[in-house]
Design an enzyme around this catalytic site. Structure first.
Site, PDB file in Angstrom:
ATOM      1  N   THR A  77      -9.106  -1.598  -3.422  1.00 29.21           N
ATOM      2  CA  THR A  77      -9.347  -0.811  -4.636  1.00 29.21           C
ATOM      3  C   THR A  77     -10.689  -0.081  -4.735  1.00 29.21           C
ATOM      4  O   THR A  77     -11.722  -0.581  -4.288  1.00 29.21           O
ATOM      5  CB  THR A  77      -9.217  -1.739  -5.874  1.00 29.21           C
TER       6      THR A  77
ATOM      7  N   VAL B  51       3.477  -4.284  -8.024  1.00 26.59           N
ATOM      8  CA  VAL B  51       2.427  -3.504  -8.677  1.00 26.59           C
ATOM      9  C   VAL B  51       1.331  -4.474  -9.092  1.00 26.59           C
ATOM     10  O   VAL B  51       1.611  -5.519  -9.688  1.00 26.59           O
ATOM     11  CB  VAL B  51       2.974  -2.743  -9.910  1.00 26.59           C
TER      12      VAL B  51
ATOM     13  N   HIS C  45      -8.002  -9.824  -7.054  1.00 22.77           N
ATOM     14  CA  HIS C  45      -6.621 -10.318  -6.974  1.00 22.77           C
ATOM     15  C   HIS C  45      -5.830  -9.865  -8.203  1.00 22.77           C
ATOM     16  O   HIS C  45      -6.005 -10.375  -9.314  1.00 22.77           O
ATOM     17  CB  HIS C  45      -6.650 -11.848  -6.872  1.00 22.77           C
TER      18      HIS C  45
END
Ligand code: GLY
Length: 310
Positions: free
Chosen positions: A169, A198, A222
């Site tokens: 990310t 997702v 996470h």
């Protein structure tokens, strides 16, 4: 007011081989975003540009550099949010485009919805004429190699955040000269994730949230844990109760660790320009700019500072 931008390149056990490139990548993204703010541009434009810079950099798991799912395909998630109006746009399970954050902005600005997913999202992207890139254009050779070692999601996604060569990310938060805040988060998710999985990144209040009444947050880590505690909103809740940005991020990450045993990180900016970058994983590359001072770091409690050039 003095504008501020903070960016992150993902909280995980970043190996030494890519630590320098990760720090360089977040510094470049923060500079590009801050240049927008310095010209009195909006926080929304600044976070979009900063995240695009990291989506285009294959060292990060977003856009180019994304990880592969269990089918060996790329599925991308992103969110962008405007703290002035609470307008938000998000996409999940979008395939093979370069800049999901800009696509998320199109959902915000060109539809009546907040999130599009999977087939509908892909059809909307086609309708906008967004080019579809071949999977091999987006993924690195190293990712293809690593993916072959992680064929079983059941190995445990939590462990992957402290394993070598997993990724996670990118994100940016900003407050502009007018006191408006915004956030953006974008990811390829977790290597070898189930098709259709997702994570937190596109989920409003989990992977990001922005509200002029308090501030803006972008999360990493996470995803299943982040969603369970709605981490971005939790951090802003603590700020609404009077905590400073850093303390709010710390108590929220600690809560996530204790309550659901999840690791991660967050970048935060308040509507007054108080900012923080915190994480409970081994490392997180981050950078911020305020009053022409760039701060950045990678390891816990590490902060370097330098003047930025015009
Ligand atoms: N934090 C990104 C993900 O779990 O998908």
């Amino acid at each position: 007011m003095d504008p501020v931008i903070v960016v992150h390149g993902g909280a995980w056990a970043i190996p030494d081989q890519i630590s320098e490139a990760s720090v360089k990548g977040v510094k470049t993204a923060a500079s590009e975003g801050f240049a927008v703010l310095k010209k009195r541009g909006s926080a929304l434009n600044a976070v979009e540009l900063a995240v695009r810079a990291m989506e285009d950099n294959p060292v990060f798991d977003a856009g180019h550099g994304a990880v592969l799912d269990a089918d060996g395909e790329v599925e991308l998630d992103a969110i962008i949010m405007d703290g002035k109006t609470l307008a938000a746009g998000a996409v999940s399970s979008i395939r093979n485009i370069s800049n999901p954050v800009t696509f998320a902005r199109s959902v915000m600005e060109k539809t009546d919805h907040v999130m599009l997913t999977d087939r509908g999202a892909n059809l909307f992207a086609d309708g906008l004429g967004i080019p579809k890139l071949a999977t091999e254009t987006l993924v690195t050779e190293n990712e293809r190699k690593e993916w072959e070692h992680y064929q079983k999601y059941a190995q445990g996604v939590k462990e992957l955040f402290n394993a070598q060569w997993d990724h996670d990310t990118v994100g940016a938060v900003a407050v502009d000269c007018d006191g408006n805040v915004a956030c953006a988060t974008s990811t390829g998710g977790i290597r070898n994730k189930m098709v259709g999985r997702v994570g937190d990144s596109p989920i409003i209040g989990s992977g990001g949230y922005a509200d002029n009444h308090s501030g803006a947050v972008s999360c990493t880590g996470h995803g299943e844990s982040i969603m369970k505690v709605t981490l971005a909103r939790l951090i802003l809740f603590h700020m609404e109760q009077g905590k400073a940005a850093g303390q709010a991020a710390e108590v929220s990450l600690q809560y996530m660790g204790e309550r659901v045993h999840g690791g991660g990180g967050a970048i935060v900016v308040s509507n007054k320009g108080d900012w923080a970058a915190k994480f409970t994983t081994e490392r997180m590359a981050w950078a911020s700019v305020k009053e022409d001072i760039m701060s950045y770091g990678l390891n816990p409690k590490e902060i370097f500072s330098e003047h930025i050039q015009d």
